[in-house]
Motif scaffolding. Structure first.
Motif, short mmCIF file in Angstrom:
data_model
loop_
_atom_site.label_atom_id
_atom_site.label_comp_id
_atom_site.label_asym_id
_atom_site.label_seq_id
_atom_site.Cartn_x
_atom_site.Cartn_y
_atom_site.Cartn_z
N PRO A 254 -19.25 8.91 -7.23
CA PRO A 254 -19.52 7.62 -6.61
C PRO A 254 -19.07 7.60 -5.15
O PRO A 254 -18.37 8.51 -4.69
CB PRO A 254 -18.67 6.66 -7.44
CG PRO A 254 -17.48 7.50 -7.79
CD PRO A 254 -18.01 8.89 -8.01
N PRO A 255 -19.44 6.57 -4.40
CA PRO A 255 -18.86 6.41 -3.05
C PRO A 255 -17.35 6.24 -3.18
O PRO A 255 -16.88 5.38 -3.92
CB PRO A 255 -19.52 5.12 -2.54
CG PRO A 255 -20.77 4.96 -3.36
CD PRO A 255 -20.41 5.51 -4.71
N TYR A 256 -16.58 7.08 -2.47
CA TYR A 256 -15.12 7.00 -2.62
C TYR A 256 -14.38 7.20 -1.31
O TYR A 256 -13.14 7.23 -1.27
CB TYR A 256 -14.62 8.02 -3.65
CG TYR A 256 -14.92 9.47 -3.33
CD1 TYR A 256 -14.20 10.17 -2.36
CD2 TYR A 256 -15.92 10.17 -4.02
CE1 TYR A 256 -14.47 11.50 -2.09
CE2 TYR A 256 -16.18 11.49 -3.76
CZ TYR A 256 -15.45 12.17 -2.79
OH TYR A 256 -15.73 13.48 -2.52
N VAL A 257 -15.09 7.32 -0.20
CA VAL A 257 -14.44 7.55 1.09
C VAL A 257 -13.96 6.21 1.65
O VAL A 257 -14.74 5.25 1.70
CB VAL A 257 -15.41 8.22 2.08
CG1 VAL A 257 -14.71 8.47 3.41
CG2 VAL A 257 -15.95 9.53 1.50
N PRO A 258 -12.70 6.11 2.08
CA PRO A 258 -12.23 4.86 2.69
C PRO A 258 -13.10 4.48 3.89
O PRO A 258 -13.63 5.36 4.60
CB PRO A 258 -10.80 5.20 3.14
CG PRO A 258 -10.38 6.28 2.19
CD PRO A 258 -11.62 7.10 1.94
N ALA A 259 -13.23 3.18 4.13
CA ALA A 259 -14.15 2.69 5.16
C ALA A 259 -13.84 3.27 6.54
O ALA A 259 -14.74 3.65 7.29
CB ALA A 259 -14.11 1.16 5.21
N ASP A 293 -8.91 1.76 0.62
CA ASP A 293 -8.45 2.99 -0.03
C ASP A 293 -9.61 3.76 -0.67
O ASP A 293 -9.38 4.76 -1.33
CB ASP A 293 -7.39 2.67 -1.08
CG ASP A 293 -7.88 1.68 -2.14
OD1 ASP A 293 -9.07 1.34 -2.15
OD2 ASP A 293 -7.04 1.24 -2.96
N GLY A 294 -10.84 3.26 -0.49
CA GLY A 294 -12.00 3.94 -1.03
C GLY A 294 -12.24 3.71 -2.50
O GLY A 294 -13.10 4.37 -3.10
N LEU A 295 -11.54 2.76 -3.10
CA LEU A 295 -11.60 2.59 -4.56
C LEU A 295 -12.25 1.29 -5.03
O LEU A 295 -12.24 1.00 -6.23
CB LEU A 295 -10.19 2.68 -5.15
CG LEU A 295 -9.50 4.05 -5.04
CD1 LEU A 295 -8.07 3.96 -5.54
CD2 LEU A 295 -10.27 5.11 -5.80
N ALA A 296 -12.81 0.50 -4.13
CA ALA A 296 -13.39 -0.78 -4.54
C ALA A 296 -14.49 -0.58 -5.58
O ALA A 296 -14.55 -1.29 -6.59
CB ALA A 296 -13.94 -1.53 -3.33
N ILE A 297 -15.38 0.37 -5.33
CA ILE A 297 -16.48 0.63 -6.27
C ILE A 297 -15.95 1.29 -7.53
O ILE A 297 -16.37 0.95 -8.66
CB ILE A 297 -17.56 1.49 -5.59
CG1 ILE A 297 -18.21 0.70 -4.45
CG2 ILE A 297 -18.61 1.96 -6.59
CD1 ILE A 297 -19.15 1.51 -3.58
N ILE A 298 -15.02 2.20 -7.37
CA ILE A 298 -14.46 2.91 -8.53
C ILE A 298 -13.73 1.94 -9.46
O ILE A 298 -13.76 2.12 -10.69
CB ILE A 298 -13.54 4.05 -8.05
CG1 ILE A 298 -14.40 5.20 -7.51
CG2 ILE A 298 -12.63 4.55 -9.16
CD1 ILE A 298 -13.61 6.33 -6.88
#
Length: 356
Positions: A254-259, A293-298
Protein backbone atom coordinates in the motif's frame (compact mmCIF):
# COMPACT_ATOMS: atom_id res chain seq x y z
CA UNK A 1 17.59 7.06 -7.24
CA UNK A 2 20.70 5.11 -8.30
CA UNK A 3 22.27 6.46 -11.51
CA UNK A 4 23.07 3.91 -14.25
CA UNK A 5 23.71 6.05 -17.36
CA UNK A 6 25.17 3.34 -19.61
CA UNK A 7 22.42 0.87 -18.81
CA UNK A 8 19.80 3.59 -19.33
CA UNK A 9 21.20 4.44 -22.76
CA UNK A 10 21.35 0.76 -23.75
CA UNK A 11 17.76 0.07 -22.68
CA UNK A 12 16.41 3.14 -24.44
CA UNK A 13 18.31 2.32 -27.63
CA UNK A 14 17.09 -1.28 -27.53
CA UNK A 15 13.55 0.01 -27.17
CA UNK A 16 13.91 2.45 -30.07
CA UNK A 17 15.38 -0.22 -32.35
CA UNK A 18 13.23 -3.09 -31.08
CA UNK A 19 16.26 -5.28 -30.39
CA UNK A 20 17.90 -7.06 -27.44
CA UNK A 21 21.02 -5.87 -25.62
CA UNK A 22 22.89 -8.85 -27.07
CA UNK A 23 22.02 -7.66 -30.58
CA UNK A 24 23.13 -4.17 -29.62
CA UNK A 25 26.55 -5.38 -28.46
CA UNK A 26 27.02 -7.37 -31.67
CA UNK A 27 26.11 -4.40 -33.89
CA UNK A 28 27.74 -1.51 -32.04
CA UNK A 29 29.24 -0.13 -35.26
CA UNK A 30 25.92 0.08 -37.10
CA UNK A 31 24.52 3.50 -37.99
CA UNK A 32 21.05 4.76 -37.06
CA UNK A 33 18.59 6.20 -39.52
CA UNK A 34 17.64 9.84 -39.03
CA UNK A 35 14.20 9.01 -37.68
CA UNK A 36 15.68 6.58 -35.13
CA UNK A 37 18.22 9.21 -34.06
CA UNK A 38 15.38 11.68 -33.52
CA UNK A 39 13.36 9.14 -31.53
CA UNK A 40 16.39 8.22 -29.43
CA UNK A 41 17.25 11.84 -28.67
CA UNK A 42 13.67 12.58 -27.62
CA UNK A 43 13.76 9.64 -25.21
CA UNK A 44 17.09 10.78 -23.79
CA UNK A 45 15.63 14.25 -23.15
CA UNK A 46 12.87 12.62 -21.11
CA UNK A 47 15.46 10.69 -19.13
CA UNK A 48 17.45 13.87 -18.47
CA UNK A 49 14.31 15.45 -17.04
CA UNK A 50 14.28 12.68 -14.40
CA UNK A 51 11.67 10.37 -15.95
CA UNK A 52 12.67 6.74 -15.24
CA UNK A 53 13.63 4.47 -18.10
CA UNK A 54 10.74 2.12 -17.30
CA UNK A 55 8.20 4.84 -18.07
CA UNK A 56 10.03 5.83 -21.24
CA UNK A 57 10.14 2.31 -22.68
CA UNK A 58 6.87 1.19 -21.06
CA UNK A 59 8.15 -1.92 -19.31
CA UNK A 60 10.00 -3.16 -16.25
CA UNK A 61 11.29 -6.63 -15.42
CA UNK A 62 10.12 -8.02 -12.09
CA UNK A 63 10.66 -11.52 -10.75
CA UNK A 64 11.78 -12.79 -14.15
CA UNK A 65 8.89 -11.36 -16.18
CA UNK A 66 8.39 -8.16 -18.13
CA UNK A 67 5.54 -5.92 -16.92
CA UNK A 68 3.93 -3.06 -18.78
CA UNK A 69 4.07 0.19 -16.79
CA UNK A 70 3.03 3.79 -17.26
CA UNK A 71 2.77 6.79 -14.93
CA UNK A 72 -0.52 5.54 -13.48
CA UNK A 73 1.37 2.92 -11.44
CA UNK A 74 4.53 2.61 -9.41
CA UNK A 75 7.49 1.03 -11.14
CA UNK A 76 8.00 -2.46 -9.62
CA UNK A 77 11.00 -2.41 -7.29
CA UNK A 78 13.45 -5.25 -6.54
CA UNK A 79 12.68 -4.98 -2.82
CA UNK A 80 9.06 -5.94 -3.51
CA UNK A 81 10.27 -9.31 -4.78
CA UNK A 82 10.77 -10.13 -1.09
CA UNK A 83 6.99 -10.09 -0.68
CA UNK A 84 6.56 -12.48 -3.61
CA UNK A 85 9.20 -14.85 -2.23
CA UNK A 86 7.56 -15.10 1.18
CA UNK A 87 4.05 -15.40 -0.26
CA UNK A 88 5.09 -18.27 -2.53
CA UNK A 89 6.98 -20.01 0.28
CA UNK A 90 3.89 -19.80 2.50
CA UNK A 91 1.40 -20.90 -0.17
CA UNK A 92 3.47 -23.72 -1.68
CA UNK A 93 2.87 -26.38 1.02
CA UNK A 94 -0.78 -25.37 1.41
CA UNK A 95 -1.45 -25.91 -2.27
CA UNK A 96 0.62 -29.09 -2.34
CA UNK A 97 -1.66 -30.45 0.38
CA UNK A 98 -4.75 -29.50 -1.60
CA UNK A 99 -3.24 -31.11 -4.68
CA UNK A 100 -2.51 -34.34 -2.82
CA UNK A 101 -6.01 -34.45 -1.39
CA UNK A 102 -7.52 -33.83 -4.82
CA UNK A 103 -5.40 -36.61 -6.31
CA UNK A 104 -6.58 -39.04 -3.64
CA UNK A 105 -10.20 -38.01 -3.96
CA UNK A 106 -10.08 -36.13 -0.67
CA UNK A 107 -9.79 -39.36 1.31
CA UNK A 108 -6.61 -38.46 3.18
CA UNK A 109 -6.77 -39.10 6.88
CA UNK A 110 -8.71 -36.47 8.76
CA UNK A 111 -9.96 -34.73 5.62
CA UNK A 112 -13.33 -34.41 4.00
CA UNK A 113 -14.01 -35.25 0.40
CA UNK A 114 -13.08 -32.57 -2.10
CA UNK A 115 -15.72 -31.71 -4.67
CA UNK A 116 -14.78 -30.06 -7.97
CA UNK A 117 -17.09 -27.23 -8.97
CA UNK A 118 -16.13 -25.87 -12.37
CA UNK A 119 -12.98 -23.73 -12.09
CA UNK A 120 -12.85 -23.92 -8.30
CA UNK A 121 -12.32 -26.62 -5.69
CA UNK A 122 -14.51 -26.80 -2.59
CA UNK A 123 -13.92 -28.69 0.63
CA UNK A 124 -17.24 -29.55 2.21
CA UNK A 125 -18.12 -26.92 4.81
CA UNK A 126 -15.09 -24.77 4.01
CA UNK A 127 -13.94 -22.19 1.49
CA UNK A 128 -12.77 -23.63 -1.81
CA UNK A 129 -9.25 -23.48 -3.31
CA UNK A 130 -6.30 -21.65 -1.81
CA UNK A 131 -7.53 -18.07 -2.08
CA UNK A 132 -5.40 -14.97 -1.81
CA UNK A 133 -5.98 -11.27 -2.36
CA UNK A 134 -3.64 -8.50 -3.49
CA UNK A 135 -4.73 -5.10 -2.13
CA UNK A 136 -3.52 -1.93 -3.93
CA UNK A 137 -2.37 -4.10 -6.83
CA UNK A 138 -1.08 -1.28 -9.08
CA UNK A 139 0.61 -2.88 -12.10
CA UNK A 140 -0.43 -6.34 -10.88
CA UNK A 141 3.20 -7.41 -10.55
CA UNK A 142 2.69 -9.05 -7.15
CA UNK A 143 -0.45 -11.07 -7.81
CA UNK A 144 0.72 -12.16 -11.27
CA UNK A 145 4.19 -13.13 -10.05
CA UNK A 146 2.75 -15.23 -7.21
CA UNK A 147 0.32 -16.90 -9.60
CA UNK A 148 3.15 -17.58 -12.04
CA UNK A 149 5.41 -19.17 -9.44
CA UNK A 150 2.69 -21.36 -7.95
CA UNK A 151 1.38 -22.39 -11.37
CA UNK A 152 4.88 -23.38 -12.51
CA UNK A 153 5.25 -25.72 -9.56
CA UNK A 154 1.81 -27.28 -9.91
CA UNK A 155 2.49 -28.00 -13.56
CA UNK A 156 5.71 -29.74 -12.59
CA UNK A 157 7.86 -27.52 -14.75
CA UNK A 158 11.17 -25.93 -13.88
CA UNK A 159 11.24 -22.20 -13.24
CA UNK A 160 11.95 -20.39 -16.47
CA UNK A 161 12.95 -16.74 -16.62
CA UNK A 162 11.57 -15.90 -20.05
CA UNK A 163 10.09 -12.41 -19.69
CA UNK A 164 7.45 -13.15 -22.31
CA UNK A 165 6.40 -16.60 -21.13
CA UNK A 166 2.70 -16.89 -20.39
CA UNK A 167 1.15 -18.61 -17.40
CA UNK A 168 -0.90 -21.34 -19.01
CA UNK A 169 -3.54 -23.86 -18.08
CA UNK A 170 -6.44 -23.74 -15.68
CA UNK A 171 -5.67 -24.24 -12.02
CA UNK A 172 -8.57 -25.27 -9.77
CA UNK A 173 -6.34 -25.08 -6.69
CA UNK A 174 -5.75 -21.29 -6.78
CA UNK A 175 -8.08 -18.28 -6.82
CA UNK A 176 -6.74 -14.73 -6.67
CA UNK A 177 -8.51 -11.38 -6.35
CA UNK A 178 -6.84 -7.98 -6.75
CA UNK A 179 -8.12 -4.52 -5.88
CA UNK A 180 -7.08 -0.94 -6.50
CA UNK A 181 -8.79 2.40 -5.95
CA UNK A 182 -7.44 3.69 -9.28
CA UNK A 183 -9.28 2.64 -12.43
CA UNK A 184 -6.24 3.71 -14.46
CA UNK A 185 -3.98 1.44 -12.42
CA UNK A 186 -6.38 -1.47 -12.91
CA UNK A 187 -6.19 -0.95 -16.66
CA UNK A 188 -2.43 -1.44 -16.42
CA UNK A 189 -2.91 -4.56 -14.28
CA UNK A 190 -5.40 -5.99 -16.77
CA UNK A 191 -2.99 -5.38 -19.64
CA UNK A 192 -0.33 -7.30 -17.74
CA UNK A 193 -2.79 -10.11 -17.03
CA UNK A 194 -3.67 -10.28 -20.72
CA UNK A 195 0.04 -10.33 -21.53
CA UNK A 196 1.09 -12.93 -18.99
CA UNK A 197 -1.96 -15.17 -18.56
CA UNK A 198 -3.32 -17.55 -21.16
CA UNK A 199 -7.07 -17.42 -21.72
CA UNK A 200 -7.56 -20.50 -19.55
CA UNK A 201 -5.30 -19.34 -16.73
CA UNK A 202 -7.11 -15.99 -16.50
CA UNK A 203 -10.07 -17.80 -14.93
CA UNK A 204 -8.26 -17.87 -11.58
CA UNK A 205 -7.79 -14.09 -11.33
CA UNK A 206 -10.32 -11.29 -10.82
CA UNK A 207 -9.88 -7.51 -10.53
CA UNK A 208 -12.05 -5.15 -8.49
CA UNK A 209 -11.96 -1.36 -8.31
CA UNK A 210 -12.45 0.20 -4.91
CA UNK A 211 -10.94 1.34 -1.63
CA UNK A 212 -8.58 -1.22 -0.07
CA UNK A 213 -10.53 -4.40 0.89
CA UNK A 214 -13.98 -2.86 0.51
CA UNK A 215 -14.76 -4.44 -2.89
CA UNK A 216 -14.17 -7.85 -1.29
CA UNK A 217 -16.27 -7.04 1.76
CA UNK A 218 -19.43 -5.97 -0.06
CA UNK A 219 -20.20 -9.32 -1.61
CA UNK A 220 -18.49 -8.54 -4.93
CA UNK A 221 -15.58 -10.75 -3.93
CA UNK A 222 -17.95 -13.68 -3.73
CA UNK A 223 -18.53 -13.81 -7.43
CA UNK A 224 -18.37 -10.34 -8.96
CA UNK A 225 -17.03 -9.43 -12.37
CA UNK A 226 -13.31 -9.30 -12.95
CA UNK A 227 -13.70 -6.55 -15.50
CA UNK A 228 -12.11 -8.59 -18.24
CA UNK A 229 -9.67 -11.06 -16.70
CA UNK A 230 -11.78 -14.01 -15.72
CA UNK A 231 -14.82 -14.64 -13.54
CA UNK A 232 -14.93 -17.29 -10.88
CA UNK A 233 -17.28 -18.10 -8.04
CA UNK A 234 -17.10 -19.97 -4.77
CA UNK A 235 -15.07 -19.53 -1.63
CA UNK A 236 -17.38 -17.03 0.09
CA UNK A 237 -18.87 -17.25 3.54
CA UNK A 238 -22.27 -16.07 4.71
CA UNK A 239 -21.79 -13.21 7.16
CA UNK A 240 -24.75 -11.46 8.82
CA UNK A 241 -26.99 -12.27 5.88
CA UNK A 242 -24.49 -11.01 3.30
CA UNK A 243 -21.53 -12.46 1.44
CA UNK A 244 -17.98 -11.81 2.53
CA UNK A 245 -14.98 -13.20 0.66
CA UNK A 246 -12.52 -15.03 2.87
CA UNK A 247 -8.88 -15.59 2.09
CA UNK A 248 -6.02 -17.83 3.18
CA UNK A 249 -3.49 -15.09 2.41
CA UNK A 250 -3.62 -11.34 1.85
CA UNK A 251 -0.80 -9.40 0.19
CA UNK A 252 -0.39 -5.65 -0.04
CA UNK A 253 2.11 -3.00 -1.07
CA UNK A 254 0.00 0.00 0.00
CA UNK A 255 1.02 3.67 -0.02
CA UNK A 256 3.28 3.97 3.04
CA UNK A 257 5.73 6.81 2.41
CA UNK A 258 5.35 9.76 4.82
CA UNK A 259 4.01 12.89 3.10
CA UNK A 260 7.20 14.92 3.60
CA UNK A 261 9.38 12.10 2.25
CA UNK A 262 7.03 11.73 -0.74
CA UNK A 263 7.47 15.43 -1.47
CA UNK A 264 11.24 15.05 -1.53
CA UNK A 265 11.16 11.89 -3.65
CA UNK A 266 9.03 13.49 -6.35
CA UNK A 267 11.39 16.44 -6.74
CA UNK A 268 13.72 14.35 -8.89
CA UNK A 269 11.18 14.18 -11.73
CA UNK A 270 10.52 10.45 -11.36
CA UNK A 271 6.85 11.00 -12.20
CA UNK A 272 5.44 8.19 -10.06
CA UNK A 273 1.84 8.69 -8.88
CA UNK A 274 1.57 10.42 -5.50
CA UNK A 275 -1.59 8.37 -4.92
CA UNK A 276 0.51 5.18 -4.78
CA UNK A 277 3.28 6.64 -2.59
CA UNK A 278 1.86 9.00 0.03
CA UNK A 279 0.65 7.00 3.00
CA UNK A 280 -0.46 10.07 4.93
CA UNK A 281 -2.90 11.59 2.47
CA UNK A 282 -5.80 9.15 2.35
CA UNK A 283 -7.60 10.11 -0.84
CA UNK A 284 -10.40 7.61 -0.20
CA UNK A 285 -11.59 9.58 2.82
CA UNK A 286 -10.15 12.88 1.61
CA UNK A 287 -8.13 13.62 4.75
CA UNK A 288 -4.51 13.92 5.75
CA UNK A 289 -3.45 11.43 8.37
CA UNK A 290 -2.04 14.16 10.60
CA UNK A 291 0.83 12.18 12.13
CA UNK A 292 2.98 12.30 8.98
CA UNK A 293 4.24 8.77 9.62
CA UNK A 294 3.00 7.17 6.39
CA UNK A 295 0.47 4.98 8.20
CA UNK A 296 -2.90 6.71 7.68
CA UNK A 297 -3.94 4.30 4.93
CA UNK A 298 -2.38 1.30 6.65
CA UNK A 299 -4.36 2.03 9.82
CA UNK A 300 -7.56 1.58 7.81
CA UNK A 301 -6.18 -1.38 5.84
CA UNK A 302 -5.21 -3.59 8.78
CA UNK A 303 -8.69 -4.01 10.36
CA UNK A 304 -10.17 -4.71 6.92
CA UNK A 305 -7.58 -7.42 6.27
CA UNK A 306 -8.39 -8.95 9.65
CA UNK A 307 -12.02 -9.21 8.56
CA UNK A 308 -11.36 -10.98 5.25
CA UNK A 309 -8.69 -13.44 6.45
CA UNK A 310 -9.65 -16.97 7.36
CA UNK A 311 -8.57 -18.20 10.82
CA UNK A 312 -4.96 -19.26 10.50
CA UNK A 313 -4.43 -16.97 7.51
CA UNK A 314 -1.40 -14.78 6.85
CA UNK A 315 -0.95 -11.13 5.88
CA UNK A 316 2.20 -9.97 4.08
CA UNK A 317 2.51 -6.18 3.84
CA UNK A 318 5.35 -4.12 2.42
CA UNK A 319 6.12 -0.96 4.34
CA UNK A 320 9.07 1.32 4.97
CA UNK A 321 12.05 1.30 7.30
CA UNK A 322 10.64 4.45 8.91
CA UNK A 323 7.33 2.87 9.94
CA UNK A 324 7.61 -0.95 9.83
CA UNK A 325 7.85 -1.17 13.62
CA UNK A 326 4.85 1.11 14.16
CA UNK A 327 2.88 -0.91 11.60
CA UNK A 328 3.76 -4.06 13.54
CA UNK A 329 2.55 -2.49 16.78
CA UNK A 330 -0.76 -1.61 15.17
CA UNK A 331 -1.13 -5.13 13.80
CA UNK A 332 -0.68 -6.47 17.32
CA UNK A 333 -3.22 -3.98 18.65
CA UNK A 334 -5.72 -5.23 16.05
CA UNK A 335 -5.31 -8.86 17.11
CA UNK A 336 -2.68 -10.18 14.69
CA UNK A 337 -0.09 -12.57 16.09
CA UNK A 338 3.31 -14.09 15.22
CA UNK A 339 4.42 -10.77 13.73
CA UNK A 340 7.80 -10.75 12.00
CA UNK A 341 9.55 -7.94 10.11
CA UNK A 342 11.72 -9.10 7.22
CA UNK A 343 14.62 -7.01 5.87
CA UNK A 344 15.05 -6.07 2.21
CA UNK A 345 18.14 -6.37 0.00
CA UNK A 346 19.68 -3.31 1.63
CA UNK A 347 19.09 -4.62 5.13
CA UNK A 348 16.22 -2.19 5.80
CA UNK A 349 13.01 -3.22 7.56
CA UNK A 350 10.58 -3.81 4.70
CA UNK A 351 8.10 -6.68 4.86
CA UNK A 352 5.76 -7.27 7.79
CA UNK A 353 4.36 -10.78 8.17
CA UNK A 354 1.45 -11.39 10.54
CA UNK A 355 -1.11 -14.10 11.26
CA UNK A 356 -4.66 -14.44 12.58
Amino acid sequence: MRQTPQLDVDLILCHVLGVSRTWLFLHNNDSLTDDKVEEFEAAIEKRLSGLPVAYIIGEKEFYGRSFYVNQDVLIPKPDTELLVEHAVAYARPKIAELSARAASGGEAAGTEKIVCQGPSLSVSGQAGPFRFADICTGSGCIVLSVLAELSDELQGGEKQFSVDRKISGTNPLIQADATDISSAALEVARKNADKLLSGEASACLRFFQGDLCRPLMSGAGAGGSSGGSGVSSGGARSVRGGLLAKYDMVLSNPPYVPADVTEELLKDGRGEPRLALDGDTDSAVMVHGGACDGLAIIRRLIPQVKEILLPGGVFFMETGEYNAEKASEYLSKCGFTDIVIHRDLAGQLRLVESHV
